[in-house]
Design a protein around this motif. Structure first.
Motif, PDB file in Angstrom:
ATOM      1  N   ARG A 193       8.906   3.283   3.596  1.00  0.00           N
ATOM      2  CA  ARG A 193       7.742   4.071   3.208  1.00  0.00           C
ATOM      3  C   ARG A 193       6.499   3.196   3.237  1.00  0.00           C
ATOM      4  O   ARG A 193       6.508   2.038   2.815  1.00  0.00           O
ATOM      5  N   VAL A 194       5.394   3.763   3.723  1.00  0.00           N
ATOM      6  CA  VAL A 194       4.115   3.058   3.794  1.00  0.00           C
ATOM      7  C   VAL A 194       3.243   3.563   2.665  1.00  0.00           C
ATOM      8  O   VAL A 194       2.958   4.767   2.570  1.00  0.00           O
ATOM      9  N   ASP A 195       2.798   2.652   1.816  1.00  0.00           N
ATOM     10  CA  ASP A 195       1.948   3.030   0.690  1.00  0.00           C
ATOM     11  C   ASP A 195       1.119   1.817   0.279  1.00  0.00           C
ATOM     12  O   ASP A 195       1.678   0.771  -0.084  1.00  0.00           O
ATOM     13  N   PRO A 196      -0.216   1.924   0.323  1.00  0.00           N
ATOM     14  CA  PRO A 196      -1.046   0.785  -0.102  1.00  0.00           C
ATOM     15  C   PRO A 196      -0.840   0.411  -1.559  1.00  0.00           C
ATOM     16  O   PRO A 196      -1.094  -0.736  -1.946  1.00  0.00           O
ATOM     17  N   ALA A 197      -0.384   1.346  -2.384  1.00  0.00           N
ATOM     18  CA  ALA A 197      -0.166   1.038  -3.794  1.00  0.00           C
ATOM     19  C   ALA A 197       0.963   0.038  -4.007  1.00  0.00           C
ATOM     20  O   ALA A 197       1.048  -0.585  -5.070  1.00  0.00           O
ATOM     21  N   SER A 198       1.837  -0.120  -3.010  1.00  0.00           N
ATOM     22  CA  SER A 198       2.928  -1.083  -3.143  1.00  0.00           C
ATOM     23  C   SER A 198       2.444  -2.519  -3.059  1.00  0.00           C
ATOM     24  O   SER A 198       3.140  -3.444  -3.493  1.00  0.00           O
ATOM     25  N   ARG A 199       1.274  -2.712  -2.513  1.00  0.00           N
ATOM     26  CA  ARG A 199       0.704  -4.057  -2.379  1.00  0.00           C
ATOM     27  C   ARG A 199      -0.663  -4.048  -3.057  1.00  0.00           C
ATOM     28  O   ARG A 199      -1.673  -3.705  -2.451  1.00  0.00           O
ATOM     29  N   LYS A 200      -0.681  -4.384  -4.329  1.00  0.00           N
ATOM     30  CA  LYS A 200      -1.915  -4.352  -5.087  1.00  0.00           C
ATOM     31  C   LYS A 200      -2.718  -5.612  -4.832  1.00  0.00           C
ATOM     32  O   LYS A 200      -2.234  -6.725  -5.043  1.00  0.00           O
ATOM     33  N   GLY A 201      -3.958  -5.413  -4.381  1.00  0.00           N
ATOM     34  CA  GLY A 201      -4.826  -6.550  -4.132  1.00  0.00           C
ATOM     35  C   GLY A 201      -4.276  -7.451  -3.052  1.00  0.00           C
ATOM     36  O   GLY A 201      -3.668  -7.017  -2.081  1.00  0.00           O
ATOM     37  N   CYS A 202      -4.483  -8.743  -3.215  1.00  0.00           N
ATOM     38  CA  CYS A 202      -3.978  -9.741  -2.269  1.00  0.00           C
ATOM     39  C   CYS A 202      -2.912 -10.615  -2.924  1.00  0.00           C
ATOM     40  O   CYS A 202      -2.752 -11.784  -2.571  1.00  0.00           O
ATOM     41  N   GLY A 203      -2.213 -10.063  -3.899  1.00  0.00           N
ATOM     42  CA  GLY A 203      -1.181 -10.838  -4.571  1.00  0.00           C
ATOM     43  C   GLY A 203       0.006 -11.092  -3.676  1.00  0.00           C
ATOM     44  O   GLY A 203       0.168 -10.498  -2.612  1.00  0.00           O
ATOM     45  N   ARG A 204       0.877 -11.945  -4.141  1.00  0.00           N
ATOM     46  CA  ARG A 204       2.051 -12.343  -3.363  1.00  0.00           C
ATOM     47  C   ARG A 204       3.250 -11.448  -3.637  1.00  0.00           C
ATOM     48  O   ARG A 204       4.312 -11.657  -3.070  1.00  0.00           O
ATOM     49  N   LEU A 205       3.115 -10.475  -4.519  1.00  0.00           N
ATOM     50  CA  LEU A 205       4.235  -9.617  -4.877  1.00  0.00           C
ATOM     51  C   LEU A 205       4.111  -8.266  -4.170  1.00  0.00           C
ATOM     52  O   LEU A 205       3.044  -7.659  -4.150  1.00  0.00           O
TER      53      LEU A 205
END
Length: 420
Positions: free
Chosen positions: A350-362
């Protein structure tokens, strides 16, 4: 294949090579100016064959041009032909040929037939250059083939000689090893999908070397200001020594970067059946954010720092090396579209920008709860796309994927050659 060795000319030979390098630069600029003028005025495309006839007349009239070996002058014109061929090729990323500045690296090209190489002992050899004689170089590895072309150049460390060698080798058979996906980044120089930790490129300069470089840059700025104020811009010996010291540090940094890049690409090509990477547009990624006077950009300093970090990891050079090393070691290089690789969950797809918050490493998927390092998750997605594009499909990578179409721009031909 290319072979590069450290060259040790005498003082007289070094002086002659420096003069030849500047002559080659001047010849390139004159030949380019002539071609541009003829195209603008008469729509005539001049090539090296026609310019070589005029070169014979120029060598008879100009002493500084006659001192350069004729083979080197002819090779400069052939290189200009190759530059135009690359520019006219719509599949090649090269732009129009540019004029060469005096600050450019000094280099003298020669065809392979014009030189001879003889081995002195196990560690040293000599190359015979026209009008210069035998010049010693450090035989760090065997040449391993017939020499097709030679380039003598100088950087901040010293002189080098490069041989273009025809080894007669062919592409190796598939090695049958498992494939991988690689995510090239800034914080993590390279994260391989089959490895638990990223590979980080060490700093090009130590802390002491970085401090010394900063001091030298400040000294250079003061000396240039003084030269403009009191010497009408003429460089003095102290300023030249400062520039040479900066060049040595920059060359040392470039050699360390090149060493890491070669070791990384060789290991990837040797130990994997295919290597999946992102089809990055490095030129667009590192474009300046300055904008225009009417519409100035924002965060220009931050973008400039990001551009330096991207170019320091040299993703374009890594791809170039992987292209020929994969053929040598029986691997396959697969470049996949880079869109949404950092926002796609490697577990559920699934593609979702919410899965990658900001530029963090998680990376934390908001749909299935999968958590992973963001770069490692991207490398897994790159591997999955590479399998679908050219590798074997497994049960874990059977998600539907449709590659987008990219516009390649206007096709350039000789008839549409713009003015340089």
């Amino acid at each position: 294949m290319g072979r590069r060795y450290r060259l040790y000319p005498t003082r007289d030979q070094e002086r002659a090579l420096t003069e030849w390098g500047h002559t080659c630069r001047a010849l390139w600029n004159m030949a380019l100016e002539q071609r541009v003028y003829l195209w603008e005025q008469r729509r005539h495309t001049m090539r090296a064959v026609e310019q070589c006839r005029e070169l014979t007349v120029g060598r008879a009239e100009l002493t500084w041009l006659a001192e350069l070996p004729a083979q080197a002058a002819q090779q400069v014109l052939r290189h200009l032909d190759a530059a135009y061929d690359n520019f006219w090729n719509p599949e090649h990323p090269a732009g129009p040929p540019q004029r060469r500045k005096r600050a450019r690296r000094v280099s003298v090209p020669l065809p392979g037939q014009a030189v001879k190489v003889r081995k002195v002992n196990r560690r040293w050899a000599e190359v015979r250059v026209p009008k210069l004689g035998w010049v010693r170089f450090r035989l760090s590895r065997a040449i391993g083939g017939s020499i097709r072309n030679v380039t003598i150049s100088r950087d901040g460390i010293g002189w080098h000689v490069s041989f273009g060698v025809a080894t007669g080798g062919r592409a190796a058979a598939p090695n049958g090893r498992p494939g991988c996906g690689v995510d090239f980044g800034v914080a993590s120089s390279a994260y391989v999908s089959t490895e638990p930790a990223p590979r980080v490129k060490p700093d090009g300069l130590t802390k002491n070397e970085q401090q010394r470089l900063k001091v030298l840059e400040q000294r250079k700025a003061r000396q240039i200001t003084y030269a403009k104020k009191h010497r009408e811009g003429a460089y003095g010996n102290r300023l030249r020594k400062t520039i040479a010291a900066i060049a040595r540090l920059k060359s040392k940094e470039a050699r360390r970067r090149s060493d890491f890049t070669h070791k990384l690409t060789t290991d990837l090509a040797k130990n994997h059946g295919f290597v999946g990477i992102e089809d990055l547009r490095v030129t667009r990624m590192t474009a300046s954010a300055k904008g225009t006077v009417e519409r100035p950009g924002r965060n220009v300093g931050q973008k400039a720092g990001l551009n330096r970090s991207i170019l320091d990891n040299c993703p374009g050079e890594r791809r170039r090396q992987l292209e020929y090393k994969c053929d040598l070691y029986g691997a396959k290089l697969i470049a996949v579209p880079a869109f949404h690789t950092s926002q796609t969950c490697a577990a559920c797809g699934r593609v979702d920008p919410a899965s990658r918050k900001g530029c963090g490493r998680l990376f934390a998927c908001v749909h299935c709860g999968h958590e992973d390092d963001a770069d490692h998750n991207a490398s897994l997605e790159i591997e999955a796309r590479a399998r679908r594009a050219g590798g074997s499909v497994t049960n874990s990578t059977r998600r539907r994927f449709r590659a987008p179409s990219f516009a390649h721009g206007r096709k350039r031909t000789r008839e549409t050659q713009p003015a340089t």
